[in-house]
Design an enzyme around this catalytic site. Sequence first.
Site, PDB file in Angstrom:
ATOM      1  N   ARG A 199      48.578  42.697  41.870  1.00 37.19           N
ATOM      2  CA  ARG A 199      47.999  43.575  40.834  1.00 37.19           C
ATOM      3  C   ARG A 199      46.588  44.092  40.960  1.00 37.19           C
ATOM      4  O   ARG A 199      45.982  44.843  40.505  1.00 37.19           O
ATOM      5  CB  ARG A 199      48.043  42.728  39.494  1.00 37.19           C
ATOM      6  CG  ARG A 199      49.582  42.301  39.127  1.00 37.19           C
ATOM      7  CD  ARG A 199      49.899  42.310  37.675  1.00 37.19           C
ATOM      8  NE  ARG A 199      49.661  43.663  37.034  1.00 37.19           N
ATOM      9  CZ  ARG A 199      50.013  43.672  35.676  1.00 37.19           C
ATOM     10  NH1 ARG A 199      50.320  42.677  34.922  1.00 37.19           N
ATOM     11  NH2 ARG A 199      49.855  44.803  35.238  1.00 37.19           N
TER      12      ARG A 199
ATOM     13  N   GLU B 228      42.181  40.179  32.579  1.00 37.19           N
ATOM     14  CA  GLU B 228      43.463  40.651  32.766  1.00 37.19           C
ATOM     15  C   GLU B 228      43.797  41.618  31.374  1.00 37.19           C
ATOM     16  O   GLU B 228      45.108  41.877  31.131  1.00 37.19           O
ATOM     17  CB  GLU B 228      44.568  39.342  32.417  1.00 37.19           C
ATOM     18  CG  GLU B 228      44.477  38.461  33.668  1.00 37.19           C
ATOM     19  CD  GLU B 228      45.386  38.760  34.807  1.00 37.19           C
ATOM     20  OE1 GLU B 228      46.440  39.262  34.615  1.00 37.19           O
ATOM     21  OE2 GLU B 228      44.828  38.500  36.035  1.00 37.19           O
TER      22      GLU B 228
ATOM     23  N   ARG C  24      44.057  32.652  34.391  1.00 40.51           N
ATOM     24  CA  ARG C  24      43.762  34.136  34.801  1.00 40.51           C
ATOM     25  C   ARG C  24      42.671  34.840  34.223  1.00 40.51           C
ATOM     26  O   ARG C  24      41.992  35.768  34.693  1.00 40.51           O
ATOM     27  CB  ARG C  24      44.983  35.065  34.735  1.00 40.51           C
ATOM     28  CG  ARG C  24      46.128  34.711  35.535  1.00 40.51           C
ATOM     29  CD  ARG C  24      47.316  35.538  35.698  1.00 40.51           C
ATOM     30  NE  ARG C  24      48.594  34.850  35.982  1.00 40.51           N
ATOM     31  CZ  ARG C  24      49.659  35.564  36.480  1.00 40.51           C
ATOM     32  NH1 ARG C  24      49.794  36.931  36.098  1.00 40.51           N
ATOM     33  NH2 ARG C  24      50.913  35.134  36.955  1.00 40.51           N
TER      34      ARG C  24
ATOM     35  N   HIS D  88      49.613  34.428  30.227  1.00 35.53           N
ATOM     36  CA  HIS D  88      48.428  35.129  29.393  1.00 35.53           C
ATOM     37  C   HIS D  88      48.796  34.826  27.924  1.00 35.53           C
ATOM     38  O   HIS D  88      49.723  34.329  27.483  1.00 35.53           O
ATOM     39  CB  HIS D  88      49.054  36.977  29.208  1.00 35.53           C
ATOM     40  CG  HIS D  88      48.673  37.350  30.520  1.00 35.53           C
ATOM     41  ND1 HIS D  88      49.719  38.577  31.227  1.00 35.53           N
ATOM     42  CD2 HIS D  88      47.713  37.470  31.573  1.00 35.53           C
ATOM     43  CE1 HIS D  88      49.304  38.613  32.417  1.00 35.53           C
ATOM     44  NE2 HIS D  88      47.893  38.233  32.367  1.00 35.53           N
TER      45      HIS D  88
ATOM     46  N   CYS E 118      53.977  43.318  26.588  1.00 32.63           N
ATOM     47  CA  CYS E 118      53.417  43.516  27.835  1.00 32.63           C
ATOM     48  C   CYS E 118      53.574  44.975  28.211  1.00 32.63           C
ATOM     49  O   CYS E 118      52.589  45.260  28.940  1.00 32.63           O
ATOM     50  CB  CYS E 118      54.210  42.852  28.903  1.00 32.63           C
ATOM     51  SG  CYS E 118      54.030  40.996  29.001  1.00 32.63           S
TER      52      CYS E 118
END
Length: 418
Positions: free
Chosen positions: A128, A161, A193, A229, A346
Amino acid sequence: MRVEINFDGIIGPSHNYAGLSHGNLAATRNRGAVSQPRAAALQGIAKMRANLALGLTQGILLPHARPDRRWLDSLATSYADAPPHLQAQALSASAMWAANAATVSPAPDTADGRCHLTVANLVTMPHRSHEWPETLAQLRLAFAHDAFRVHGPVPAPFGDEGAANHMRLAPQHDAPGVEIFVYGVSGGPFPARQHREASEAVARRHGLDPARILFVQQSEEAIAAGAFHNDVVAVANAHVLFAHEHAFADKDAFYTDLRRLMPSVEIVEVPAAQVSLADAISSYLFNAQLVTLPGGETGLILPTEARDTPSVWTWLQAHVAGNGPIRHLEVVDVRQSMANGGGPACLRLRVVADPATVDPRFLVDPGKLDGIAAVIADHWPETIAQDEIGNPALLERIAAARAALLAYLGIDADMLSG
């Protein structure tokens, strides 16, 4: 008039199950399975149709050029010569999860009265980490109007993120709100993250009022359980915060601060005794889209997995039957995305803006979705097996499919080169 626009990522023609996302249990569990890019993308289109039918405003973000040859170039290799793990990372379709595209602060919250977007750097995961240049190019094209300010990424090593770790609460979308930045510190075997330093940098860039910002730590328990997340264990919209009991490291302090800043907030907490973290994460109960419907009711757009998980569906039915703020449940089939670790939330980035200020090529109605679906049906691969990722014929088909979509939308690929 400003409204909340949901920008969904169109699932790209290279959608495959390489299992690249450490800490994302669904992605790693399905490593090596045969993917269905065409079905995946059409499921995403059907989800957008459902949003339009609910009276929501809908936009799109586009698949990236794959494989990412520029990234491989920077690693002094080519797709043909790269080892399999780099081939898979270069071919990833993970940009489809638009919640990771950027963090968005609407105009009512910012010092200059413009909507600010900071593209996420996604540095924690190699597959990513190379998304941001093309994502930034798309954002700058879609939001070129002076009503917006689009920022480049927070520099490494601070992981950012995007909206998946950001929540906003406000009496209504076009009113000043409270912005909540959720960060991680540790997650047992899995990486945290979102770094607090990145969240603080985004808040400063966006010119937010420090008195109306909260920085909240995600619980280590949630990250270790697979909530890579925050949006896997909590979601907010308007005056409603919907969260699992174990979403936050210090929920009591967070809730106290939130009620002080926004006394009208309604906190809907799902007890672990009724829905375990494991069930919440496997069903993506909180990775639903919490939305305000045209009549003012709060609705929840859920994956079919939520309906299929007894503890989750029992809790939801009881909540809707009671006097809670969530009044409408809409179930959508995004199984292909779910199998790679991404639910309904998402797939979308929400932006509060006047639709007239957005490049119209990035907004959709039923007719445009019909056209996009026709392109997908004609050009997207039906399946991709993991032993095909080095096949030159597959790469040609992936490139041709994306080119056909851009041609239909009237977008020059050079505009998206980043």
